[in-house]
Design a protein around this motif. Sequence first.
Motif, PDB file in Angstrom:
ATOM      1  N   TYR A  44       2.601  35.135  78.177  1.00 37.04           N
ATOM      2  CA  TYR A  44       4.017  35.341  78.491  1.00 37.04           C
ATOM      3  C   TYR A  44       4.923  34.830  77.361  1.00 37.04           C
ATOM      4  CZ  TYR A  44       2.340  36.735  83.011  1.00 37.04           C
ATOM      5  OH  TYR A  44       1.699  37.421  84.022  1.00 37.04           O
ATOM      6  N   SER A  45       4.493  35.060  76.144  1.00 35.68           N
ATOM      7  CA  SER A  45       5.296  34.656  74.989  1.00 35.68           C
ATOM      8  C   SER A  45       6.034  35.827  74.347  1.00 35.68           C
ATOM      9  CB  SER A  45       4.401  33.983  73.939  1.00 35.68           C
ATOM     10  OG  SER A  45       3.409  34.894  73.469  1.00 35.68           O
ATOM     11  N   TYR A  46       5.817  37.063  74.855  1.00 32.24           N
ATOM     12  CA  TYR A  46       6.466  38.251  74.276  1.00 32.24           C
ATOM     13  C   TYR A  46       7.315  39.016  75.293  1.00 32.24           C
ATOM     14  CZ  TYR A  46       3.090  37.372  70.583  1.00 32.24           C
ATOM     15  OH  TYR A  46       2.362  36.779  69.587  1.00 32.24           O
ATOM     16  N   SER A  47       6.948  38.891  76.553  1.00 27.90           N
ATOM     17  CA  SER A  47       7.691  39.572  77.614  1.00 27.90           C
ATOM     18  C   SER A  47       7.481  38.810  78.911  1.00 27.90           C
ATOM     19  CB  SER A  47       7.207  41.017  77.764  1.00 27.90           C
ATOM     20  OG  SER A  47       7.875  41.656  78.830  1.00 27.90           O
TER      21      SER A  47
ATOM     22  N   THR B 147      13.608  36.081  73.040  1.00 21.68           N
ATOM     23  CA  THR B 147      12.271  36.020  72.436  1.00 21.68           C
ATOM     24  C   THR B 147      11.179  36.605  73.313  1.00 21.68           C
ATOM     25  OG1 THR B 147      11.708  33.845  73.363  1.00 21.68           O
ATOM     26  CG2 THR B 147      12.976  33.876  71.297  1.00 21.68           C
ATOM     27  N   GLY B 148      11.450  36.739  74.620  1.00 24.78           N
ATOM     28  CA  GLY B 148      10.414  37.182  75.546  1.00 24.78           C
ATOM     29  C   GLY B 148       9.500  36.063  75.986  1.00 24.78           C
ATOM     30  N   HIS B 149       9.760  34.830  75.529  1.00 20.15           N
ATOM     31  CA  HIS B 149       8.890  33.695  75.841  1.00 20.15           C
ATOM     32  C   HIS B 149       9.374  32.979  77.102  1.00 20.15           C
ATOM     33  CE1 HIS B 149       5.993  30.566  75.300  1.00 20.15           C
ATOM     34  NE2 HIS B 149       5.739  30.856  74.030  1.00 20.15           N
TER      35      HIS B 149
END
Length: 314
Positions: free
Chosen positions: A261-264, A299-301
């Motif tokens: 879950y670091s991109y979305s 950041t999606g994070h």
Amino acid sequence: MHDASDRRKTINPSAYLALVEGLALIFWNKKTFAGYLRGMLKGHSELLARLDFEASKREVSGQLVDLLRANEPRYLDATVALMLDIAAMETFPNLTSQTDSDAMVAKAKAAVAELRRWTAKQQDVIKEHEEHARAIAQSAKEAQDGRAFAQSHEELKQRFMLMHGAGDPHKRGTAFEGFLNDLFALYDLEPRAAYSLAHEQIDGAFAFNTDHYVLEAKWWKEAIGRRELDVFKANIERKGKNTLGLYVSMSGYSSDALAVYSYSTPFITMDGLDFMAVLDQRIRLDDLLDHKKRHASQTGHCYLPVAEVLAGAE
């Protein structure tokens, strides 16, 4: 021939007597009574220094009014502020928790009504000082609210520390739910306690900046892994596109879970360090949530350590 100082408007002695009576009866606890006066008179430390707060409320009220009357031109704004603020009181929460509350509230209402009668009679004096008097009362209210907010924070911090030492995980979990509900309520986040839907249990919900969040909270020994976050993501997605999530894990998160879950991400996360920073009042809860939400959007994070937020504010 009289000069302007001879014609200055003064407060009727009976109004001062009504002020003594009102001050003596609107509070039960001495601490609350003293806090109120300290707030209303914070611009007059010389007055506060001459009040004996160890004496009875009526004695202190008499001391104060004698000081106000003795130098009326200097203290007229403060006097009018006290009179207007008390005359506007309609409820008396410091009295209602007492055994004989009905009788005490009745006396307080009668005293306030008498003071209100005198303020109505003295509009010529009131109007000259009303704007400044209301500013004094507003400043005192803000100071009082600030003290109450800080005290609530301290009480929640003590509860948090007690939960750390709890030996029964089930009892700690129940206490943690109540703690979260009270903390979110302190920040007017409209918390909703745990509830059930078909095939799932929701730990809670709250509203923040026009968004609706579902809440999942865990106090486990081990870090939360990818499986738990995957389940949470699926729960959020079933609620609709405008629903977001907050996952709380006192034991933190595994590296693989955060990597996924670091991109979305449809949720943000909090851990024990976040709560300590909030409870130590190094950062407000709503400010921290706002930072985490913006970080996730940009950041999606799902994860932003509070240390980074505090470092960025320095």
